[in-house]
Scaffold this active site. Structure first.
Site, PDB file in Angstrom:
ATOM      1  N   TYR A  57      -4.264   9.182 -48.149  1.00  8.11           N
ATOM      2  CA  TYR A  57      -5.580   9.785 -47.925  1.00  8.11           C
ATOM      3  C   TYR A  57      -6.140  10.369 -49.218  1.00  8.11           C
ATOM      4  O   TYR A  57      -7.316  10.158 -49.552  1.00  8.11           O
ATOM      5  CB  TYR A  57      -5.489  10.865 -46.850  1.00  8.11           C
ATOM      6  N   THR A 109     -22.391   5.269 -41.529  1.00 11.27           N
ATOM      7  CA  THR A 109     -21.142   4.755 -40.945  1.00 11.27           C
ATOM      8  C   THR A 109     -20.405   5.882 -40.222  1.00 11.27           C
ATOM      9  O   THR A 109     -20.522   7.050 -40.580  1.00 11.27           O
ATOM     10  CB  THR A 109     -20.218   4.138 -42.009  1.00 11.27           C
ATOM     11  N   GLY A 110     -19.663   5.499 -39.189  1.00  7.34           N
ATOM     12  CA  GLY A 110     -18.947   6.496 -38.394  1.00  7.34           C
ATOM     13  C   GLY A 110     -19.899   7.458 -37.718  1.00  7.34           C
ATOM     14  O   GLY A 110     -19.679   8.665 -37.680  1.00  7.34           O
ATOM     15  N   ALA A 111     -20.972   6.899 -37.129  1.00  6.14           N
ATOM     16  CA  ALA A 111     -22.096   7.726 -36.685  1.00  6.14           C
ATOM     17  C   ALA A 111     -22.026   8.164 -35.229  1.00  6.14           C
ATOM     18  O   ALA A 111     -22.942   8.834 -34.759  1.00  6.14           O
ATOM     19  CB  ALA A 111     -23.406   6.974 -36.923  1.00  6.14           C
ATOM     20  N   ASN A 112     -20.971   7.817 -34.510  1.00 10.80           N
ATOM     21  CA  ASN A 112     -20.949   8.171 -33.095  1.00 10.80           C
ATOM     22  C   ASN A 112     -20.244   9.492 -32.795  1.00 10.80           C
ATOM     23  O   ASN A 112     -20.237   9.959 -31.663  1.00 10.80           O
ATOM     24  CB  ASN A 112     -20.316   7.059 -32.256  1.00 10.80           C
ATOM     25  N   SER A 113     -19.646  10.128 -33.822  1.00 15.04           N
ATOM     26  CA  SER A 113     -18.978  11.402 -33.573  1.00 15.04           C
ATOM     27  C   SER A 113     -18.920  12.223 -34.858  1.00 15.04           C
ATOM     28  O   SER A 113     -19.163  11.709 -35.955  1.00 15.04           O
ATOM     29  CB  SER A 113     -17.555  11.184 -33.038  1.00 15.04           C
ATOM     30  N   GLY A 114     -18.579  13.501 -34.714  1.00 19.15           N
ATOM     31  CA  GLY A 114     -18.348  14.357 -35.867  1.00 19.15           C
ATOM     32  C   GLY A 114     -19.539  14.480 -36.798  1.00 19.15           C
ATOM     33  O   GLY A 114     -20.692  14.523 -36.373  1.00 19.15           O
TER      34      GLY A 114
END
Length: 277
Positions: A162, A7-12
C-alpha cells in the site's frame, strides 16, 4: 456544463466527491465496480443534488485492459472532460494478482491511475483548462522503491504494498505534471487523512484495528473529500501543477518522489504495462 470523472464513486470519499460536484452543477461520470451499488449511488446523488446529469460506468480498475476500454468508451460519449479524479484504491492483507497477473495493489492503486489519465488525456486536453486530481496518502512514507520487484514477488507485506502504491501516486503525479507542462492540463495529488470509509474493511493487523474498531475516531468522508473538491474546482489552485496537498496546504513527500530519475523509471515501467495490454 463541465464534466468530471470520479473513480470509486459509489462510497466513501468518492461518493461525497461525486455528490458535491453534482451539487455544483457538474456532469458526473462515476466509475464503479459493482452495478447495484453504482445505481443506488447514482439515484441518491441525482435526488440530493437535483442534477440529472449523473452517470456511471462499470469497470474493474485492476484490469488494465478493461480500463483502456473504459476510457475509449467515455471519450466516445464525452470528448471533452474537465476533471479526472483518481480516487479508487484498496488495501489487502494477502498478496493477490490482477487479470494480467500484476500484484493487485499495484494494479488497482497505481496502474489504474496511469491508465485513466493517459487514456482520457485527449478529452482532458480538449477542455479549456482541465485538472487531474490523484488521491494519495501519507502511507507513502512506508514506501520503499525496488524497481526490480514492483509486484512484490519476494517481499510482500500489506503496508509495503500500500505504501509503495501511494508513493507511486505522488511520483506519477509529479512526472505527469512535467509531461503536461506545455498543455493547459494540471495534475496534483493529496493526502485525505485517516477517513472513516469501507477502506481496509475486514483486514487484520493494526490497519484493520484502526479502520474497523477505532473508525469513530477517524475523519468523515466529507472532511477527507474537501481537498479533493478544492483541487478540482477552486480558483486558488488554477494553474498550479505537480504538488502534494493536505487540508488545502502543500506538503512534502518523501525524498524519492523528487528524484527525477526514479520518477522517469517508474513512468517507463508503468507505460510498458499499459502499452503491452
Amino acid at each position: 456544463m463541465k464534466t468530471v470523472v470520479v473513480t470509486g464513486a459509489n462510497s466513501g470519499m468518492g461518493y461525497v466527491t461525486a455528490r458535491t460536484l453534482a451539487e455544483k452543477g457538474y456532469r458526473v461520470l462515476m466509475v464503479c465496480r459493482n452495478r447495484q451499488k453504482a445505481e443506488h449511488a447514482q439515484q441518491t446523488i441525482k435526488q440530493w443534488a437535483n442534477n440529472p446529469n449523473v452517470h456511471y460506468y462499470i469497470c474493474d480498475l485492476s484490469d488494465v485492459k478493461a480500463v483502456k476500454q473504459l476510457t475509449t468508451s467515455i471519450i466516445a460519449e464525452y470528448p471533452v472532460i474537465d476533471v479526472l479524479i483518481n480516487n479508487a484504491g484498496l488495501y489487502i492483507d494477502k498478496r493477490q494478482t490482477s487479470a494480467q497477473g500484476y500484484e493487485l495493489t499495484f494494479a488497482t492503486n497505481h496502474l489504474s491511475y496511469y491508465a485513466m489519465a493517459v487514456g482520457l488525456l485527449p478529452a482532458l486536453k480538449a477542455a479549456t483548462k482541465a485538472r487531474i486530481v490523484n488521491v494519495a496518502s501519507e502511507a507513502q512514507q512506508y514506501g520503499k522503491l525496488n524497481f526490480d520487484d514492483v509486484h512484490l514477488n519476494k517481499t510482500y507485506k500489506p503496508m509495503l504494498a500500500y505504501g509503495n502504491s501511494k508513493l507511486y501516486n505522488i511520483m506519477f503525479t509529479f512526472q505527469l505534471a512535467e509531461e503536461l507542462k506545455a498543455t493547459l492540463v494540471t495534475a496534483n495529488c493529496m493526502h485525505p487523512g485517516g477517513v472513516r470509509t469501507n477502506f481496509a474493511k475486514g483486514s487484520g493487523g493494526l490497519v484493520g484495528f484502526i479502520f474497523n474498531v477505532l473508525g469513530f475516531l477517524l475523519r468523515t468522508p466529507e472532511k477527507g473529500a474537501d481537498t479533493i473538491v478544492w483541487l478540482a474546482t477552486s480558483d486558488d489552485v488554477a494553474g498550479i501543477s505537480g504538488k502534494y496537498f493536505y487540508d488545502r496546504k502543500e506538503m512534502k513527500a518523501q525524498s524519492d518522489a523528487y528524484n527525477k530519475l526514479h520518477r522517469q523509471t517508474l513512468w517507463n515501467i508503468t507505460n510498458k504495462y499499459y502499452e503491452q495490454n
